[in-house]
Write a protein that holds these residues in place. Structure first.
Motif, short mmCIF file in Angstrom:
data_model
loop_
_atom_site.label_atom_id
_atom_site.label_comp_id
_atom_site.label_asym_id
_atom_site.label_seq_id
_atom_site.Cartn_x
_atom_site.Cartn_y
_atom_site.Cartn_z
N ASP A 18 32.96 31.77 40.54
CA ASP A 18 31.89 31.42 39.64
C ASP A 18 30.77 32.41 39.88
N ALA A 19 30.58 33.16 41.10
CA ALA A 19 29.39 34.22 41.19
C ALA A 19 29.88 35.21 40.12
N ALA A 20 31.14 35.73 40.47
CA ALA A 20 31.60 36.89 39.49
C ALA A 20 31.43 36.45 38.07
N LYS A 21 31.80 35.21 37.68
CA LYS A 21 31.66 34.92 36.03
C LYS A 21 30.14 34.82 35.82
N SER A 22 29.29 34.40 36.80
CA SER A 22 27.76 34.66 36.10
C SER A 22 27.42 35.93 35.90
N VAL A 23 28.14 36.96 36.41
CA VAL A 23 27.57 38.32 36.28
C VAL A 23 28.33 39.08 35.20
N GLY A 24 29.20 38.49 34.32
CA GLY A 24 29.82 38.73 33.05
C GLY A 24 31.35 39.16 33.53
N VAL A 25 31.83 39.01 34.63
CA VAL A 25 33.35 39.41 34.87
C VAL A 25 34.15 38.13 34.32
N ASN A 26 35.21 38.91 33.61
CA ASN A 26 36.14 37.68 33.06
C ASN A 26 37.16 37.52 34.14
N VAL A 27 37.00 36.21 34.58
CA VAL A 27 37.73 35.80 35.77
C VAL A 27 39.29 35.87 35.75
N TYR A 28 39.58 35.35 34.48
CA TYR A 28 41.23 35.15 34.04
C TYR A 28 41.72 36.43 33.90
N ARG A 29 41.10 37.30 33.37
CA ARG A 29 41.37 38.68 32.84
C ARG A 29 41.93 39.56 34.17
N THR A 30 40.82 39.53 35.12
CA THR A 30 40.90 40.24 36.29
C THR A 30 42.07 39.72 37.03
N LYS A 31 42.05 38.43 37.26
CA LYS A 31 43.33 37.90 38.22
C LYS A 31 44.50 38.29 37.49
N SER A 32 44.87 38.40 36.12
CA SER A 32 45.69 38.48 35.47
C SER A 32 46.12 40.06 35.76
N ILE A 33 45.31 40.95 35.46
CA ILE A 33 45.43 42.30 35.97
C ILE A 33 45.98 42.52 37.64
N ALA A 34 45.35 41.70 38.40
CA ALA A 34 45.85 41.85 39.83
C ALA A 34 47.13 41.31 39.94
N LEU A 35 47.71 40.38 39.13
CA LEU A 35 49.05 39.54 39.28
C LEU A 35 49.97 40.65 38.78
N THR A 36 49.67 41.39 37.54
CA THR A 36 50.55 42.34 36.96
C THR A 36 50.74 43.52 37.97
N ILE A 37 49.69 44.38 38.69
CA ILE A 37 49.65 45.21 39.47
C ILE A 37 50.62 44.71 40.64
N ALA A 38 50.54 43.47 41.25
CA ALA A 38 51.46 42.90 42.14
C ALA A 38 52.94 42.84 41.76
N GLY A 39 53.05 42.66 40.29
CA GLY A 39 54.58 42.66 39.82
C GLY A 39 55.03 44.13 39.75
N VAL A 40 54.02 45.11 39.51
CA VAL A 40 54.60 46.38 39.52
C VAL A 40 55.12 46.74 40.90
N LEU A 41 54.30 46.45 41.95
CA LEU A 41 54.56 46.84 43.20
C LEU A 41 55.88 46.23 43.77
#
Length: 318
Positions: free
Chosen positions: A187-210
């Motif tokens: 919620d705090a991240a979203k309040s400063v303009g961070v796209n939460v779902y996109r960031t989590k999707s990027i993290a999961l994609t990196i995890a998939g690469v590893l």
């Protein structure tokens, strides 16, 4: 007993530890990235199987180990993004989504293996390639140390480079800051303009690469073929290693080495007259015991913190 000690305290045992640590470490790093993003990702086992199968098939049909390696990593990335899509777009529980991908990895790879080769168990009919091994200049000539460190598959060296890279991404880049922020307080991240779902999707994609790297290593480095459930629980052990590390890349490397030692010990003990069932269960028993010790340590730490807070709360009244 002396025979066991002689086997354990040898250069070949140290070589085996690094070799067996590789897939566990890559799965652990994938878990670290996911947990830092606040997602319960349990797909390492399934993703590793999908990538291991893809790498073998592509390398067999193209005649190139590197193309197989790239395809396996791509399959891991797609698996990670698929998990993100299922969780965030379809609103499926992350654990249920993880179970689905693990089942897909276990059963789907066997189905496609049978469709391609007519054999359900192993891919020996496919002339798949193996990633190259690397002799490190100068170090390879050092007695004992050279025998332990040099001569490994190139993915083994990549896995330890990934420790540094994941640490750098998490703690020294804007992307890492966003990943940690959405994991700690979305919620705090979203309040400063961070796209939460996109960031989590990027993290999961990196995890998939590893995880994909770990899977390709299993079928194109550890062995030279794909077989049903080839990973043998190493994805789950990687999750345990990440949990024990407090979700830190360097700690995950240390914990993975610990489990690598347990796995290497089991392999070494198979050379002497011990019941095979007893030997094969060693890595999993060690994992269970390690998690119990870790859970006890965390519980005691929480009790000490609670006791400290209680003491501070009483202090003004005295």
């Amino acid at each position: 007993m002396s025979e066991i000690l002689e086997l354990v305290f040898s250069a070949s045992f140290g070589f085996s530890v690094l070799r067996l640590t590789t897939p566990i470490l890559l799965a652990a790093l994938a878990s670290v990235i996911s947990e830092r993003a606040g997602v319960g990702n349990i797909t390492m086992e399934g993703t590793m199987l999908i990538s291991a199968f893809t790498g073998v098939v592509v390398s067999a049909y193209t005649g190139s180990a590197w193309l197989g390696f790239a395809a396996g990593i791509a399959a891991g990335a797609i698996s990670g993004y698929l998990l993100a899509y299922i969780i965030f777009k379809l609103q499926v529980n992350d654990i249920l989504a993880g179970i689905a991908i693990n089942l897909l990895g276990s059963g789907g790879t066997v189905f496609f293996l049978f469709a391609l080769t007519g054999v359900r168990g192993i891919s020996t009919s496919l002339s798949s390639k193996v990633m190259p091994s690397v002799d490190i200049p100068f170090i390879k000539d050092i007695p004992v140390l050279g025998e332990i460190i040099s001569g490994h598959n190139i993915v083994t060296y990549m896995s330890f480079v990934m420790v540094i890279l994941v640490w750098f991404i998490l703690f020294r880049t804007p992307l890492g800051l966003r990943i940690r922020s959405v994991g700690e307080n979305p919620d705090a991240a979203k309040s400063v303009g961070v796209n939460v779902y996109r960031t989590k999707s990027i993290a999961l994609t990196i995890a998939g690469v590893l995880s994909g790297m770990g899977g390709v290593y299993m079928s194109m480095g550890y062995v030279s073929w794909f077989a049903k459930d080839l990973t043998a629980g190493r994805g789950w052990i990687g999750i345990a290693a990440a949990a024990m590390s407090g979700q830190h890349p360097v700690g995950a490397a240390v914990a993975s080495l610990f489990f690598g030692v347990a796995d290497a010990t089991a392999n070494t003990l198979q050379t002497i007259n011990l019941p095979s069932q007893l030997v094969l269960m060693i890595p999993y028993v060690v994992t269970l015991l390690a998690m119990c010790v870790y859970a006890y340590y965390r519980l005691q730490k929480k009790k000490r913190l609670a006791k400290g807070k209680a003491s501070l709360a009483k202090a003004p009244a005295q």
